[in-house]
Scaffold this active site. Sequence first.
Site, PDB file in Angstrom:
ATOM      1  N   PHE A  81       0.593  -1.219  -0.079  1.00  0.00           N
ATOM      2  CA  PHE A  81      -0.060   0.124   0.143  1.00  0.00           C
ATOM      3  C   PHE A  81       0.894   1.274   0.029  1.00  0.00           C
ATOM      4  CE2 PHE A  81      -2.739   2.888   2.789  1.00  0.00           C
ATOM      5  CZ  PHE A  81      -3.652   3.308   1.744  1.00  0.00           C
ATOM      6  N   SER A 157       4.159  -6.344   2.837  1.00  0.00           N
ATOM      7  CA  SER A 157       2.895  -5.627   3.545  1.00  0.00           C
ATOM      8  C   SER A 157       1.596  -6.775   2.345  1.00  0.00           C
ATOM      9  CB  SER A 157       2.697  -4.403   3.297  1.00  0.00           C
ATOM     10  OG  SER A 157       1.565  -3.974   3.857  1.00  0.00           O
ATOM     11  N   LEU A 158       1.083  -5.919   1.654  1.00  0.00           N
ATOM     12  CA  LEU A 158       0.031  -6.309   0.860  1.00  0.00           C
ATOM     13  C   LEU A 158       0.564  -6.997  -0.439  1.00  0.00           C
ATOM     14  CD1 LEU A 158      -2.404  -3.397  -0.122  1.00  0.00           C
ATOM     15  CD2 LEU A 158      -2.657  -5.308   1.296  1.00  0.00           C
ATOM     16  N   ASP A 181       6.506  -8.581   6.792  1.00  0.00           N
ATOM     17  CA  ASP A 181       5.207  -8.340   7.633  1.00  0.00           C
ATOM     18  C   ASP A 181       4.073  -8.181   6.491  1.00  0.00           C
ATOM     19  OD1 ASP A 181       4.784  -7.392  10.362  1.00  0.00           O
ATOM     20  OD2 ASP A 181       4.409  -5.537   9.804  1.00  0.00           O
ATOM     21  N   HIS A 251       6.446  -1.554  11.195  1.00  0.00           N
ATOM     22  CA  HIS A 251       6.069  -2.269   9.766  1.00  0.00           C
ATOM     23  C   HIS A 251       7.117  -2.584   8.888  1.00  0.00           C
ATOM     24  CE1 HIS A 251       2.941  -4.182   7.253  1.00  0.00           C
ATOM     25  NE2 HIS A 251       2.948  -2.918   6.343  1.00  0.00           N
TER      26      HIS A 251
END
Length: 453
Positions: A81, A157-158, A181, A251
């Site tokens: 993101f 992430s995504l 993550d 993150h």
Amino acid sequence: MLKLCFFLCLIYWVRPDEAKICPEFTDLNLGDALTGTELYVQLLLYTRENPDCAERLIELNVTASKYLNTTKKIVFVIHGFRPTGSPPAWLGDMKKLLLSSEDINLIIVDWNRGATTVNYVTAVKNCRKVAEILKNYVDQMLVGGASLDSLYMIGVSLGAHIAGFVGQKYNGKLGRITGLDPAGPSFNEEPPEYRLDPTDAQFVDVIHSDIDVLGFKKPLGTIDFYPNGGMYQPGCPKTFFSGLHYFKCDHQRSVFLFLSSLKRKCDIITYPCHSYLDYKRGKCLNCNAFQPMSCPVVGYHADRWKKLLIPYSSPIKAYFDTSDRDPFCMYNYLLDITTWNKSIRRGFIKVKIMDNDGNAVESQMNSKASTFQQYKSVKILTGFPRDIEKIAKMSLTFSTKALIGPTKKLKILHMKLTSVNNPKRPQLCRYDLVLMEKIEVIFRPIPCFGTGT
């Protein structure tokens, strides 16, 4: 005439430079995020032949690439993101370090158009679409001679879930997926087919660094690494006053831990364990199950343990502590203390070690208080950001962290310090110490009896 000749010559020399303009990662801004962006995916290929100038792969004609060598490993890096639209700050280092570590095809998956939006749910919906587009590229690579075994996807992430979706499309036959993550929001309660899962590749390693906010808490891989328990990363801001960095620091730590593993300044050793608390209590420091390779390391080289980890029916969780900055390595010691107070004491022990030249390094305080009971051994894992090979002196400081009430006294019958990273080093002992609360006690440890030193 002279001016005309000069002008024509200038055009002649400029045109070749213009033809060499390099495709770059899409650079957007907050305005784009506010208005939203339509999904567009471009794949930027870097190799050791073109490390500084990307080649944009053509979706319907991948094999026409000048630099793609399907006999070599193909590594995809997939971002997540992008609420502000800017390129990821870590992207340049990721490209440089991966290419320097191994002769590979490195493909940066740029889906910034589609990830740049203030509406997180929109970006989540685009993940499936990105995976479908990536499959089109991979299918052509396979026709061109690539093998699924040689495909490695690194998702942030995504991007970790996108990698998982691609892996699902090939029934888990991709060589490897690394999830840095993986995103938690919109995925935490989803079944395996709607997120990254251990069956999405032959080997799936995951670093969880922000499980309480932006990251996914539960295990998602063949092995799941939890630095500092998976949250509250050292060196990250603790208040809102640090702005955006407060929200993204934990993150992003997963990415910087991965980058550190590529630099090879030190291996970040991890310890398979049931829980972070058990790890901190020194219950999981023996990696006999993984011999002769010892404990797993986190990051790029985690797949060294692939053959040992895959037979396990349940995911393996591995814990470790880090320092607050690159290269993040900690030099761990197990402190074994037996006390003789008649009444129970609860508190924390801070350790400092010193060499003969006056160099000193202090341990990090344990996150959980230890309970000291008469004649019972208490094991405390403590770590130092720097290594001291020959310890000449050390100190202990006892604290209950109580703001009011009388100060406490801790009577130590026996203390033993054992190096975890270097178990062949002599164990150091001391007998009959009295620690007054918040008072540092400095002493010279001696080799323990019966250790052969």
